[in-house]
Design a protein around this motif. Structure first.
Motif, PDB file in Angstrom:
ATOM      1  N   LEU A  81       0.745  -1.026  -0.063  1.00  0.00           N
ATOM      2  CA  LEU A  81      -0.140   0.040   0.187  1.00  0.00           C
ATOM      3  C   LEU A  81       0.833   1.325  -0.024  1.00  0.00           C
ATOM      4  O   LEU A  81       1.912   1.243   0.949  1.00  0.00           O
ATOM      5  N   VAL A  82       0.766   1.968  -0.945  1.00  0.00           N
ATOM      6  CA  VAL A  82       1.603   3.268  -1.031  1.00  0.00           C
ATOM      7  C   VAL A  82       0.916   4.740  -0.875  1.00  0.00           C
ATOM      8  O   VAL A  82       1.522   5.745  -0.852  1.00  0.00           O
ATOM      9  N   GLY A  83      -0.397   4.340  -0.613  1.00  0.00           N
ATOM     10  CA  GLY A  83      -1.289   5.587  -0.044  1.00  0.00           C
ATOM     11  C   GLY A  83      -2.675   5.086  -0.184  1.00  0.00           C
ATOM     12  O   GLY A  83      -2.835   3.834  -0.680  1.00  0.00           O
ATOM     13  N   PRO A  84      -3.460   6.013   0.154  1.00  0.00           N
ATOM     14  CA  PRO A  84      -4.840   5.588   0.114  1.00  0.00           C
ATOM     15  C   PRO A  84      -5.604   5.089  -1.112  1.00  0.00           C
ATOM     16  O   PRO A  84      -5.332   5.812  -1.957  1.00  0.00           O
ATOM     17  N   GLY A  85      -5.964   3.870  -1.205  1.00  0.00           N
ATOM     18  CA  GLY A  85      -6.591   3.396  -2.478  1.00  0.00           C
ATOM     19  C   GLY A  85      -5.386   3.031  -3.531  1.00  0.00           C
ATOM     20  O   GLY A  85      -5.677   3.156  -4.883  1.00  0.00           O
ATOM     21  N   ARG A  86      -4.031   3.134  -3.109  1.00  0.00           N
ATOM     22  CA  ARG A  86      -3.095   3.025  -4.037  1.00  0.00           C
ATOM     23  C   ARG A  86      -2.097   1.747  -3.764  1.00  0.00           C
ATOM     24  O   ARG A  86      -1.707   1.872  -2.457  1.00  0.00           O
ATOM     25  N   VAL A  87      -2.026   1.045  -4.647  1.00  0.00           N
ATOM     26  CA  VAL A  87      -1.131  -0.395  -4.071  1.00  0.00           C
ATOM     27  C   VAL A  87      -0.422  -0.734  -5.644  1.00  0.00           C
ATOM     28  O   VAL A  87      -0.550  -0.453  -6.717  1.00  0.00           O
ATOM     29  N   GLU A  88       1.081  -0.716  -5.116  1.00  0.00           N
ATOM     30  CA  GLU A  88       2.187  -0.881  -6.209  1.00  0.00           C
ATOM     31  C   GLU A  88       2.375  -2.611  -6.073  1.00  0.00           C
ATOM     32  O   GLU A  88       2.695  -3.052  -4.998  1.00  0.00           O
ATOM     33  N   VAL A  89       2.192  -3.138  -7.387  1.00  0.00           N
ATOM     34  CA  VAL A  89       2.802  -4.688  -7.307  1.00  0.00           C
ATOM     35  C   VAL A  89       4.064  -4.580  -7.879  1.00  0.00           C
ATOM     36  O   VAL A  89       4.192  -4.072  -9.069  1.00  0.00           O
ATOM     37  N   ALA A  90       5.031  -5.384  -7.508  1.00  0.00           N
ATOM     38  CA  ALA A  90       6.337  -5.494  -8.429  1.00  0.00           C
ATOM     39  C   ALA A  90       6.669  -6.999  -8.220  1.00  0.00           C
ATOM     40  O   ALA A  90       6.512  -7.778  -7.435  1.00  0.00           O
ATOM     41  N   VAL A  91       6.993  -7.264  -9.520  1.00  0.00           N
ATOM     42  CA  VAL A  91       7.660  -8.894  -9.751  1.00  0.00           C
ATOM     43  C   VAL A  91       9.084  -8.903 -10.054  1.00  0.00           C
ATOM     44  O   VAL A  91       9.232  -8.057 -11.301  1.00  0.00           O
ATOM     45  N   SER A  92       9.836  -9.494  -9.603  1.00  0.00           N
ATOM     46  CA  SER A  92      11.572  -9.655  -9.882  1.00  0.00           C
ATOM     47  C   SER A  92      11.917 -10.835 -10.317  1.00  0.00           C
ATOM     48  O   SER A  92      11.178 -11.875  -9.779  1.00  0.00           O
ATOM     49  N   ASP A  93      12.667 -10.938 -11.258  1.00  0.00           N
ATOM     50  CA  ASP A  93      13.280 -12.144 -11.915  1.00  0.00           C
ATOM     51  C   ASP A  93      14.571 -11.839 -12.043  1.00  0.00           C
ATOM     52  O   ASP A  93      15.041 -10.728 -12.228  1.00  0.00           O
ATOM     53  N   HIS A  94      15.209 -12.805 -12.610  1.00  0.00           N
ATOM     54  CA  HIS A  94      16.461 -12.870 -12.990  1.00  0.00           C
ATOM     55  C   HIS A  94      16.872 -12.731 -14.372  1.00  0.00           C
ATOM     56  O   HIS A  94      17.883 -12.967 -14.923  1.00  0.00           O
ATOM     57  N   GLY A  95      15.761 -12.931 -15.273  1.00  0.00           N
ATOM     58  CA  GLY A  95      15.906 -13.100 -16.674  1.00  0.00           C
ATOM     59  C   GLY A  95      16.479 -11.664 -17.321  1.00  0.00           C
ATOM     60  O   GLY A  95      16.456 -10.560 -16.904  1.00  0.00           O
ATOM     61  N   PRO A  96      17.136 -11.917 -18.392  1.00  0.00           N
ATOM     62  CA  PRO A  96      17.612 -10.936 -19.422  1.00  0.00           C
ATOM     63  C   PRO A  96      16.559 -10.067 -19.862  1.00  0.00           C
ATOM     64  O   PRO A  96      15.431 -10.363 -20.200  1.00  0.00           O
ATOM     65  N   GLY A  97      16.932  -8.830 -20.424  1.00  0.00           N
ATOM     66  CA  GLY A  97      15.975  -8.035 -21.312  1.00  0.00           C
ATOM     67  C   GLY A  97      15.194  -7.105 -20.528  1.00  0.00           C
ATOM     68  O   GLY A  97      14.750  -7.573 -19.443  1.00  0.00           O
ATOM     69  N   VAL A  98      14.572  -6.365 -21.149  1.00  0.00           N
ATOM     70  CA  VAL A  98      13.674  -5.461 -20.760  1.00  0.00           C
ATOM     71  C   VAL A  98      12.404  -5.626 -21.424  1.00  0.00           C
ATOM     72  O   VAL A  98      12.155  -5.358 -22.455  1.00  0.00           O
ATOM     73  N   PRO A  99      11.180  -5.752 -20.684  1.00  0.00           N
ATOM     74  CA  PRO A  99       9.842  -6.274 -21.265  1.00  0.00           C
ATOM     75  C   PRO A  99       9.271  -4.920 -21.813  1.00  0.00           C
ATOM     76  O   PRO A  99       9.529  -3.760 -21.452  1.00  0.00           O
ATOM     77  N   ALA A 100       8.569  -5.143 -22.914  1.00  0.00           N
ATOM     78  CA  ALA A 100       7.805  -3.976 -23.728  1.00  0.00           C
ATOM     79  C   ALA A 100       6.454  -4.447 -24.266  1.00  0.00           C
ATOM     80  O   ALA A 100       6.598  -5.663 -24.691  1.00  0.00           O
ATOM     81  N   PRO A 101       5.764  -3.866 -24.415  1.00  0.00           N
ATOM     82  CA  PRO A 101       4.256  -4.047 -24.851  1.00  0.00           C
ATOM     83  C   PRO A 101       4.646  -4.491 -26.514  1.00  0.00           C
ATOM     84  O   PRO A 101       5.386  -3.868 -27.019  1.00  0.00           O
ATOM     85  N   VAL A 102       3.783  -5.490 -27.146  1.00  0.00           N
ATOM     86  CA  VAL A 102       3.772  -5.899 -28.333  1.00  0.00           C
ATOM     87  C   VAL A 102       2.950  -4.685 -29.186  1.00  0.00           C
ATOM     88  O   VAL A 102       2.027  -4.238 -28.490  1.00  0.00           O
ATOM     89  N   ASP A 103       3.306  -4.598 -30.630  1.00  0.00           N
ATOM     90  CA  ASP A 103       2.306  -3.784 -31.457  1.00  0.00           C
ATOM     91  C   ASP A 103       0.900  -4.463 -31.403  1.00  0.00           C
ATOM     92  O   ASP A 103       0.625  -5.810 -31.416  1.00  0.00           O
ATOM     93  N   PRO A 104      -0.091  -3.797 -31.032  1.00  0.00           N
ATOM     94  CA  PRO A 104      -1.456  -4.309 -30.928  1.00  0.00           C
ATOM     95  C   PRO A 104      -1.954  -4.808 -32.064  1.00  0.00           C
ATOM     96  O   PRO A 104      -3.007  -5.577 -32.219  1.00  0.00           O
ATOM     97  N   TYR A 105      -1.345  -4.531 -33.400  1.00  0.00           N
ATOM     98  CA  TYR A 105      -1.878  -5.007 -34.502  1.00  0.00           C
ATOM     99  C   TYR A 105      -1.265  -6.184 -35.159  1.00  0.00           C
ATOM    100  O   TYR A 105      -1.851  -6.725 -36.254  1.00  0.00           O
ATOM    101  N   GLU A 106      -0.382  -6.642 -34.306  1.00  0.00           N
ATOM    102  CA  GLU A 106       0.306  -8.175 -34.625  1.00  0.00           C
ATOM    103  C   GLU A 106      -0.636  -9.214 -34.434  1.00  0.00           C
ATOM    104  O   GLU A 106      -1.549  -9.012 -33.238  1.00  0.00           O
TER     105      GLU A 106
END
Length: 150
Positions: A81-106
């Motif tokens: 909980l980071v403030g009233p009505g605000r929650v941060e979720v964080a998932v950590s892993d040891h994998g390489p690379g930086v995730p990025a959204p895919v093109d929605p038209y693919e």
């Protein structure tokens, strides 16, 4: 941290609760544990008074699934909980690379999870780990959800 699974599976780690509004769970490399991890985090957020359970459940599922699929290793998920009505979720892993959204038209049946996270979260991003890997985080804001649905 107790309970970190092995690449072949393992047990869901114990909930580590700091006695306040924060919880951390180690998730083995086995999507069979996804539902239990998600439910534990949602229950914790509910106990803090966070009202957007469905959005939180979807974001947690997407982030854990991405970590397991792309790193092939156990991951750690934390909600706080980071403030009233605000929650941060964080998932950590040891994998390489930086995730990025895919093109929605693919025309792909997979790879759209970060677009879902982007639609549900007030903000999200990636923090590099001090050693290796990264942490993908998302901030959910109950007030922001009300604006989107109204």
């Amino acid at each position: 941290m107790a309970g970190v699974g092995t690449p072949g599976g393992g047990q869901l780690g114990a909930v580590v609760d700091d006695g306040g509004a924060s919880v951390r769970i180690d998730v083995p490399v086995d999507l069979a544990h996804l539902g239990e991890a998600r439910n534990r985090l949602v229950d914790a957020a509910r106990s803090w008074g966070f009202s957007e359970h469905e959005e939180l459940a979807v974001v947690v599922s997407e982030l854990i699934t991405n970590a397991i699929r792309h790193s092939g290793e156990a991951s750690a998920v934390e909600a706080r909980l980071v403030g009233p009505g605000r929650v941060e979720v964080a998932v950590s892993d040891h994998g390489p690379g930086v995730p990025a959204p895919v093109d929605p038209y693919e025309q792909r049946t997979r790879g759209h999870g970060l677009r879902i996270v982007d639609a549900l979260a007030a903000s999200w991003g990636v923090r590099p780990s001090a050693t290796d890997g990264k942490t993908v985080w998302a901030l959910l804001d109950a007030g922001d959800a009300e604006v989107r649905s109204g």
